[in-house]
Scaffold this motif. Sequence first.
Motif, PDB file in Angstrom:
ATOM      1  N   LEU A  80      -2.832 -21.178  -4.964  1.00 13.73           N
ATOM      2  CA  LEU A  80      -2.743 -21.052  -3.509  1.00 13.73           C
ATOM      3  C   LEU A  80      -2.407 -19.648  -3.042  1.00 13.73           C
ATOM      4  O   LEU A  80      -2.760 -19.263  -1.919  1.00 13.73           O
ATOM      5  CB  LEU A  80      -1.689 -22.023  -2.963  1.00 13.73           C
ATOM      6  N   ILE A  81      -1.726 -18.855  -3.863  1.00 10.12           N
ATOM      7  CA  ILE A  81      -1.266 -17.537  -3.410  1.00 10.12           C
ATOM      8  C   ILE A  81      -1.870 -16.408  -4.244  1.00 10.12           C
ATOM      9  O   ILE A  81      -2.500 -15.498  -3.706  1.00 10.12           O
ATOM     10  CB  ILE A  81       0.277 -17.456  -3.446  1.00 10.12           C
ATOM     11  N   ALA A  82      -1.676 -16.456  -5.564  1.00  6.35           N
ATOM     12  CA  ALA A  82      -2.099 -15.325  -6.398  1.00  6.35           C
ATOM     13  C   ALA A  82      -3.616 -15.147  -6.386  1.00  6.35           C
ATOM     14  O   ALA A  82      -4.115 -14.021  -6.263  1.00  6.35           O
ATOM     15  CB  ALA A  82      -1.596 -15.530  -7.832  1.00  6.35           C
ATOM     16  N   LEU A  83      -4.357 -16.228  -6.522  1.00  2.00           N
ATOM     17  CA  LEU A  83      -5.816 -16.121  -6.577  1.00  2.00           C
ATOM     18  C   LEU A  83      -6.396 -15.542  -5.280  1.00  2.00           C
ATOM     19  O   LEU A  83      -7.166 -14.573  -5.338  1.00  2.00           O
ATOM     20  CB  LEU A  83      -6.416 -17.489  -6.918  1.00  2.00           C
ATOM     21  N   ALA A 229      -2.240   6.861  -3.947  1.00  2.00           N
ATOM     22  CA  ALA A 229      -3.389   6.076  -4.387  1.00  2.00           C
ATOM     23  C   ALA A 229      -2.988   5.060  -5.454  1.00  2.00           C
ATOM     24  O   ALA A 229      -3.540   3.957  -5.502  1.00  2.00           O
ATOM     25  CB  ALA A 229      -4.478   7.007  -4.925  1.00  2.00           C
ATOM     26  N   GLU A 230      -2.024   5.420  -6.296  1.00  7.57           N
ATOM     27  CA  GLU A 230      -1.588   4.501  -7.359  1.00  7.57           C
ATOM     28  C   GLU A 230      -0.997   3.221  -6.783  1.00  7.57           C
ATOM     29  O   GLU A 230      -1.039   2.160  -7.419  1.00  7.57           O
ATOM     30  CB  GLU A 230      -0.574   5.200  -8.251  1.00  7.57           C
ATOM     31  N   MET A 231      -0.462   3.293  -5.572  1.00  9.34           N
ATOM     32  CA  MET A 231       0.127   2.114  -4.938  1.00  9.34           C
ATOM     33  C   MET A 231      -0.922   1.055  -4.626  1.00  9.34           C
ATOM     34  O   MET A 231      -0.571  -0.093  -4.359  1.00  9.34           O
ATOM     35  CB  MET A 231       0.855   2.516  -3.661  1.00  9.34           C
ATOM     36  N   ARG A 232      -2.205   1.441  -4.652  1.00 13.37           N
ATOM     37  CA  ARG A 232      -3.255   0.480  -4.323  1.00 13.37           C
ATOM     38  C   ARG A 232      -3.384  -0.607  -5.377  1.00 13.37           C
ATOM     39  O   ARG A 232      -4.073  -1.604  -5.171  1.00 13.37           O
ATOM     40  CB  ARG A 232      -4.612   1.185  -4.169  1.00 13.37           C
ATOM     41  N   PHE A 233      -2.748  -0.408  -6.540  1.00 15.49           N
ATOM     42  CA  PHE A 233      -2.795  -1.428  -7.590  1.00 15.49           C
ATOM     43  C   PHE A 233      -1.562  -2.322  -7.561  1.00 15.49           C
ATOM     44  O   PHE A 233      -1.358  -3.115  -8.492  1.00 15.49           O
ATOM     45  CB  PHE A 233      -2.930  -0.751  -8.958  1.00 15.49           C
ATOM     46  N   SER A 234      -0.766  -2.228  -6.505  1.00 17.47           N
ATOM     47  CA  SER A 234       0.409  -3.092  -6.386  1.00 17.47           C
ATOM     48  C   SER A 234       0.062  -4.579  -6.316  1.00 17.47           C
ATOM     49  O   SER A 234       0.902  -5.410  -6.690  1.00 17.47           O
ATOM     50  CB  SER A 234       1.245  -2.683  -5.175  1.00 17.47           C
ATOM     51  N   PRO A 235      -1.134  -4.997  -5.829  1.00 17.95           N
ATOM     52  CA  PRO A 235      -1.460  -6.434  -5.905  1.00 17.95           C
ATOM     53  C   PRO A 235      -1.393  -7.007  -7.310  1.00 17.95           C
ATOM     54  O   PRO A 235      -1.126  -8.202  -7.471  1.00 17.95           O
ATOM     55  CB  PRO A 235      -2.879  -6.498  -5.331  1.00 17.95           C
ATOM     56  N   LEU A 236      -1.634  -6.188  -8.335  1.00 19.99           N
ATOM     57  CA  LEU A 236      -1.480  -6.670  -9.705  1.00 19.99           C
ATOM     58  C   LEU A 236      -0.035  -7.073  -9.970  1.00 19.99           C
ATOM     59  O   LEU A 236       0.235  -8.136 -10.544  1.00 19.99           O
ATOM     60  CB  LEU A 236      -1.911  -5.583 -10.693  1.00 19.99           C
ATOM     61  N   ALA A 237       0.905  -6.216  -9.567  1.00 22.71           N
ATOM     62  CA  ALA A 237       2.317  -6.536  -9.757  1.00 22.71           C
ATOM     63  C   ALA A 237       2.714  -7.739  -8.912  1.00 22.71           C
ATOM     64  O   ALA A 237       3.492  -8.597  -9.362  1.00 22.71           O
ATOM     65  CB  ALA A 237       3.184  -5.329  -9.401  1.00 22.71           C
ATOM     66  N   ALA A 238       2.183  -7.826  -7.692  1.00 23.08           N
ATOM     67  CA  ALA A 238       2.510  -8.953  -6.817  1.00 23.08           C
ATOM     68  C   ALA A 238       1.977 -10.266  -7.387  1.00 23.08           C
ATOM     69  O   ALA A 238       2.678 -11.286  -7.373  1.00 23.08           O
ATOM     70  CB  ALA A 238       1.943  -8.709  -5.421  1.00 23.08           C
ATOM     71  N   ALA A 239       0.748 -10.256  -7.891  1.00 26.65           N
ATOM     72  CA  ALA A 239       0.169 -11.481  -8.453  1.00 26.65           C
ATOM     73  C   ALA A 239       0.964 -11.946  -9.663  1.00 26.65           C
ATOM     74  O   ALA A 239       1.242 -13.146  -9.819  1.00 26.65           O
ATOM     75  CB  ALA A 239      -1.291 -11.239  -8.831  1.00 26.65           C
ATOM     76  N   PRO A 365       6.524  -5.110  -4.443  1.00 24.49           N
ATOM     77  CA  PRO A 365       5.600  -6.243  -4.588  1.00 24.49           C
ATOM     78  C   PRO A 365       5.877  -7.091  -5.814  1.00 24.49           C
ATOM     79  O   PRO A 365       5.592  -8.287  -5.812  1.00 24.49           O
ATOM     80  CB  PRO A 365       4.225  -5.562  -4.682  1.00 24.49           C
ATOM     81  N   ALA A 366       6.421  -6.490  -6.871  1.00 21.28           N
ATOM     82  CA  ALA A 366       6.776  -7.270  -8.061  1.00 21.28           C
ATOM     83  C   ALA A 366       8.047  -8.070  -7.842  1.00 21.28           C
ATOM     84  O   ALA A 366       8.206  -9.168  -8.386  1.00 21.28           O
ATOM     85  CB  ALA A 366       6.932  -6.342  -9.264  1.00 21.28           C
ATOM     86  N   LEU A 367       8.972  -7.520  -7.047  1.00 20.67           N
ATOM     87  CA  LEU A 367      10.265  -8.171  -6.835  1.00 20.67           C
ATOM     88  C   LEU A 367      10.226  -9.198  -5.711  1.00 20.67           C
ATOM     89  O   LEU A 367      10.908 -10.235  -5.792  1.00 20.67           O
ATOM     90  CB  LEU A 367      11.318  -7.108  -6.519  1.00 20.67           C
ATOM     91  N   ALA A 368       9.442  -8.945  -4.662  1.00 19.17           N
ATOM     92  CA  ALA A 368       9.458  -9.805  -3.478  1.00 19.17           C
ATOM     93  C   ALA A 368       9.180 -11.276  -3.786  1.00 19.17           C
ATOM     94  O   ALA A 368       9.843 -12.158  -3.209  1.00 19.17           O
ATOM     95  CB  ALA A 368       8.464  -9.274  -2.446  1.00 19.17           C
ATOM     96  N   PRO A 369       8.220 -11.630  -4.668  1.00 19.17           N
ATOM     97  CA  PRO A 369       8.003 -13.059  -4.938  1.00 19.17           C
ATOM     98  C   PRO A 369       9.199 -13.762  -5.560  1.00 19.17           C
ATOM     99  O   PRO A 369       9.271 -14.995  -5.512  1.00 19.17           O
ATOM    100  CB  PRO A 369       6.812 -13.054  -5.917  1.00 19.17           C
TER     101      PRO A 369
END
Length: 392
Positions: A80-83, A229-239, A365-369
């Motif tokens: 429901l969220i990560a995908l 620009a490196e911050m653009r890969f934060s969705p990986l850490a969030a997922a 983004p890694a910590l928030a979940p």
Amino acid sequence: MGAYHYSLMRGGLVHRLLHASGTLQRTRHLSVWLAVLLLVLALVPLLLLTAQAGTLWPTPEAAPGHIALLADYDTLARLLIALPLLVLTAPRADALLRGAVRQLTRSHVVHAVRAPRLEALLEHVRTQRDSWLPEAVCLALAFAPAWSGAPVAGVLPGLDDWRFHGASPSAAGLWFSAVAVPLLRLLLLLWFWRFLLWTLVLWRLPQVGLDLHPQHPDRAGGLAFLGRAEMRFSPLAAAGGIMLAGAFLNQMLHQDQTLYGLRHLIAGYVIGSTLLLIAPLLLLAPALIHAKRHALYRFDALGSRAARVFDQRWRVGGEARADGDSLLDHNDASAYCDFGGVYQGVSAMRVIPLSRWNMLGLALPALAPMLPLLLVAMSVDELVAKLMGLLA
């Protein structure tokens, strides 16, 4: 150069498959349509199959310790969220990375004489992106484990759940293992492939030849935009954080695990994922260290000369000289202070193009979940009382 893209939707085998299916015709809201399509494909059959089997939600008739689908927070967090997150954030990440490449070609970080080398590097990376083989490998890695007969894994060891019917996998469990999990795994692998392509750019960039300016006001030799620009890969850490949070929530609710007992795993993930995402920037450190060291040598010599000239001219301090000149009548002091400011800027130059805000942009983004776990570990009243106690 303007056609250069980093995207889950453009370039490579997946892009060709989407184009062949006609999905790319909906270019305006493509990511939304893809997210909805994958969500329906992964989750709706699970809802229907578990409803038919009576394992959709917890019931009084269920066996003690049985985990229904709607009580399996690991599965719900993944699907429901990560995908959808990995799909919906791809276009924005693509646009910002494209802007970083544009900045790389227009900010004179690479000398004009070496611009053809940069063009060749970007062309090489674009060729790798458009190759069918890497994404075919991603497809194989995503679907092969389940389709090769790997056993269906349970939600938690020692507990019965919706993925099984007695001792054998249920229809919903088979769908989850053969379709839902591989789809999520494929998205993660595609993101990692784009991350590797970006890493290739940063790795080869010093070989192209960088024209760095240690006195640049961004305090990164003119490369601070690469940290952003490196911050653009934060969705990986969030997922990853979302999936871990769902697994931890299952352990806390179904196995009486405590948040305190999970603290090392949470800290390890946040620190590890952040270090992984900033690791490509370390490839630029040797060039930045070299530029800073040589700039300090030059500015040290220039500073010694400026201090000697200033001292010889104004040795009498603030007193008026024989010719009537005073320190207050000239801009020497102002120029000397300006030079001191430039020297301090060179001294403070970072050897990695990463600021504390870039670091926070990758770590949060890694910590928030994980934060909702606090609401499970303690009531809202207890949480507010503890926070007030810390602030008082």
